[in-house]
Every structure is written in C-alpha cells, then in structure tokens.
Design a protein around this motif. Structure first.
Motif, PDB file in Angstrom:
ATOM      1  N   LEU A 126      60.879  38.282  32.428  1.00  0.00           N
ATOM      2  CA  LEU A 126      61.976  37.801  33.271  1.00  0.00           C
ATOM      3  C   LEU A 126      61.477  37.017  34.482  1.00  0.00           C
ATOM      4  O   LEU A 126      62.161  36.109  34.951  1.00  0.00           O
ATOM      5  N   ALA A 127      60.299  37.328  34.967  1.00  0.00           N
ATOM      6  CA  ALA A 127      59.733  36.546  36.079  1.00  0.00           C
ATOM      7  C   ALA A 127      59.556  35.093  35.655  1.00  0.00           C
ATOM      8  O   ALA A 127      59.841  34.171  36.422  1.00  0.00           O
ATOM      9  N   ALA A 128      59.118  34.875  34.422  1.00  0.00           N
ATOM     10  CA  ALA A 128      58.962  33.506  33.916  1.00  0.00           C
ATOM     11  C   ALA A 128      60.313  32.894  33.563  1.00  0.00           C
ATOM     12  O   ALA A 128      60.585  31.733  33.896  1.00  0.00           O
ATOM     13  N   VAL A 129      61.156  33.657  32.920  1.00  0.00           N
ATOM     14  CA  VAL A 129      62.468  33.152  32.494  1.00  0.00           C
ATOM     15  C   VAL A 129      63.296  32.720  33.695  1.00  0.00           C
ATOM     16  O   VAL A 129      63.994  31.708  33.653  1.00  0.00           O
ATOM     17  N   ARG A 130      63.223  33.482  34.764  1.00  0.00           N
ATOM     18  CA  ARG A 130      64.002  33.186  35.968  1.00  0.00           C
ATOM     19  C   ARG A 130      63.774  31.753  36.456  1.00  0.00           C
ATOM     20  O   ARG A 130      64.668  31.133  37.019  1.00  0.00           O
ATOM     21  N   LEU A 131      62.591  31.208  36.213  1.00  0.00           N
ATOM     22  CA  LEU A 131      62.261  29.859  36.665  1.00  0.00           C
ATOM     23  C   LEU A 131      62.978  28.773  35.864  1.00  0.00           C
ATOM     24  O   LEU A 131      63.344  27.737  36.414  1.00  0.00           O
ATOM     25  N   VAL A 132      63.152  28.992  34.568  1.00  0.00           N
ATOM     26  CA  VAL A 132      63.741  27.954  33.711  1.00  0.00           C
ATOM     27  C   VAL A 132      65.174  28.251  33.290  1.00  0.00           C
ATOM     28  O   VAL A 132      65.875  27.364  32.817  1.00  0.00           O
ATOM     29  N   HIS A 133      65.611  29.478  33.457  1.00  0.00           N
ATOM     30  CA  HIS A 133      66.939  29.877  32.984  1.00  0.00           C
ATOM     31  C   HIS A 133      68.072  28.999  33.515  1.00  0.00           C
ATOM     32  O   HIS A 133      68.926  28.554  32.734  1.00  0.00           O
ATOM     33  N   PRO A 134      68.125  28.683  34.806  1.00  0.00           N
ATOM     34  CA  PRO A 134      69.209  27.824  35.284  1.00  0.00           C
ATOM     35  C   PRO A 134      69.247  26.468  34.577  1.00  0.00           C
ATOM     36  O   PRO A 134      70.318  25.984  34.203  1.00  0.00           O
ATOM     37  N   LEU A 135      68.092  25.868  34.375  1.00  0.00           N
ATOM     38  CA  LEU A 135      68.042  24.570  33.706  1.00  0.00           C
ATOM     39  C   LEU A 135      68.498  24.668  32.259  1.00  0.00           C
ATOM     40  O   LEU A 135      69.236  23.812  31.762  1.00  0.00           O
ATOM     41  N   VAL A 136      68.069  25.715  31.578  1.00  0.00           N
ATOM     42  CA  VAL A 136      68.418  25.898  30.168  1.00  0.00           C
ATOM     43  C   VAL A 136      69.907  26.153  30.009  1.00  0.00           C
ATOM     44  O   VAL A 136      70.573  25.515  29.178  1.00  0.00           O
ATOM     45  N   VAL A 137      70.466  27.059  30.798  1.00  0.00           N
ATOM     46  CA  VAL A 137      71.889  27.381  30.654  1.00  0.00           C
ATOM     47  C   VAL A 137      72.755  26.167  31.000  1.00  0.00           C
ATOM     48  O   VAL A 137      73.716  25.866  30.300  1.00  0.00           O
ATOM     49  N   ARG A 138      72.406  25.468  32.060  1.00  0.00           N
ATOM     50  CA  ARG A 138      73.174  24.268  32.414  1.00  0.00           C
ATOM     51  C   ARG A 138      73.117  23.226  31.302  1.00  0.00           C
ATOM     52  O   ARG A 138      74.122  22.591  30.981  1.00  0.00           O
ATOM     53  N   HIS A 143      75.853  20.390  27.026  1.00  0.00           N
ATOM     54  CA  HIS A 143      75.840  19.983  25.621  1.00  0.00           C
ATOM     55  C   HIS A 143      77.080  20.504  24.905  1.00  0.00           C
ATOM     56  O   HIS A 143      77.725  19.771  24.142  1.00  0.00           O
ATOM     57  N   ALA A 144      77.438  21.751  25.167  1.00  0.00           N
ATOM     58  CA  ALA A 144      78.648  22.323  24.557  1.00  0.00           C
ATOM     59  C   ALA A 144      79.881  21.545  24.997  1.00  0.00           C
ATOM     60  O   ALA A 144      80.778  21.270  24.195  1.00  0.00           O
TER      61      ALA A 144
END
Length: 158
Positions: A126-138, A143-144
């Motif tokens: 989660l420490a790593a995911v937290r860095l990219v998660h906002p970009l990925v979800v947006r 796209h949706a």
C-alpha cells in the motif's frame, strides 16, 4: 485516519491505510445503472492501466503479495445507485464503491476506495500503491466516462 468498518479479517492497528474518492460528471442521457459504471471502470480499464496491472503482478510476489485477477473486483453488494466491489486477500482488505447520482443537469459518478493492510507485506504494498492510485483511478474513471458518453471512441467506430 478513519476507523475500519467491515474489514473481513484481523487487523493490527484498526485503521484504514488508503482512502480516497474521485468523481466524474457526465451529461444527461448517460446510463445511471451503477453496474454499468462498475463494469466500465473496473472491467474495461485503459490500456495503460492494464499494462500497470501486469507489471504489478510481476513485481508483487517478491514482497509476498498475491497476484490480482478480475475476482478482486467482484460485486459484494448493490443498491439502486451504488455497487460495492472488493476482496479480502492475505495482504489486504479492499473495497471500492461506485456511486451514481443523477440529477436534471447530468450524473455524478463517484469511485471511492478503502484498503486496509493485513500484514507487513500489505503495508509495503500500500505504501507503493498510494503513490500511483490517484492517477490510476482517475484514468479509469475518465476512460469509463468516454466509453459511456461516446461509446464509438472505445470501439473505433465513427
């Protein structure tokens, strides 16, 4: 930090380790079915997100985290305007909500995510995911929105 709700597993600190929400406004006439939006967001991600998920699956086994698959986004519950998806994995508990709020001017789609680490590997992940998660979800939400508002864009038809 927020207190955990239904985490589906033992936790050491009682806190949510990742919590965020992102919204997209779409015009009137776009689907208001939360299942449609959940499918558009999680089952039809942009190519860059697919590539990132493949990379994720190659890297995570080095820290003791299971690979992910489509079942990580299984529907847990549904109401007329919201779908709850998620999984209880060995390293974390994950939930994502897709909330659809129509009004006369259009519809607001909100994707909210909560994740709680269940192990040291989960905290590292989660420490790593937290860095990219906002970009990925947006990116997934945009796209949706494009595929729901103008479906020909995603299929190549004009």
């Amino acid at each position: 930090m927020a207190r955990r709700g239904d985490s589906g597993g033992e936790q050491s600190d009682g806190l949510v380790d990742l919590a965020d929400a992102y919204s997209l406004r779409v015009p009137p006439g776009t689907t208001t079915d939360p299942n449609d939006w959940a499918a558009a967001v999680f089952r039809n991600p942009p190519r860059v997100v697919v590539a990132l998920l493949r990379l994720r699956n190659r890297l995570v086994t080095t820290i003791g985290v299971e690979r992910s698959d489509a079942s990580d986004f299984d529907t847990i519950a549904r109401t007329d305007n919201e779908v709850l998806l998620g999984t209880n994995a060995g390293h974390l508990t994950f939930r994502s909500s897709v909330l659809v709020q129509p009004d006369l001017g259009g519809t607001t789609i909100t994707v909210a995510t909560l994740a709680a680490a269940r192990s040291r590997a989960g905290r590292a992940y989660l420490a790593a995911v937290r860095l990219v998660h906002p970009l990925v979800v947006r990116a997934m939400l945009r796209h949706a929105g494009r595929t729901a508002v103008a479906p020909w864009r995603s299929t190549g038809r004009a």
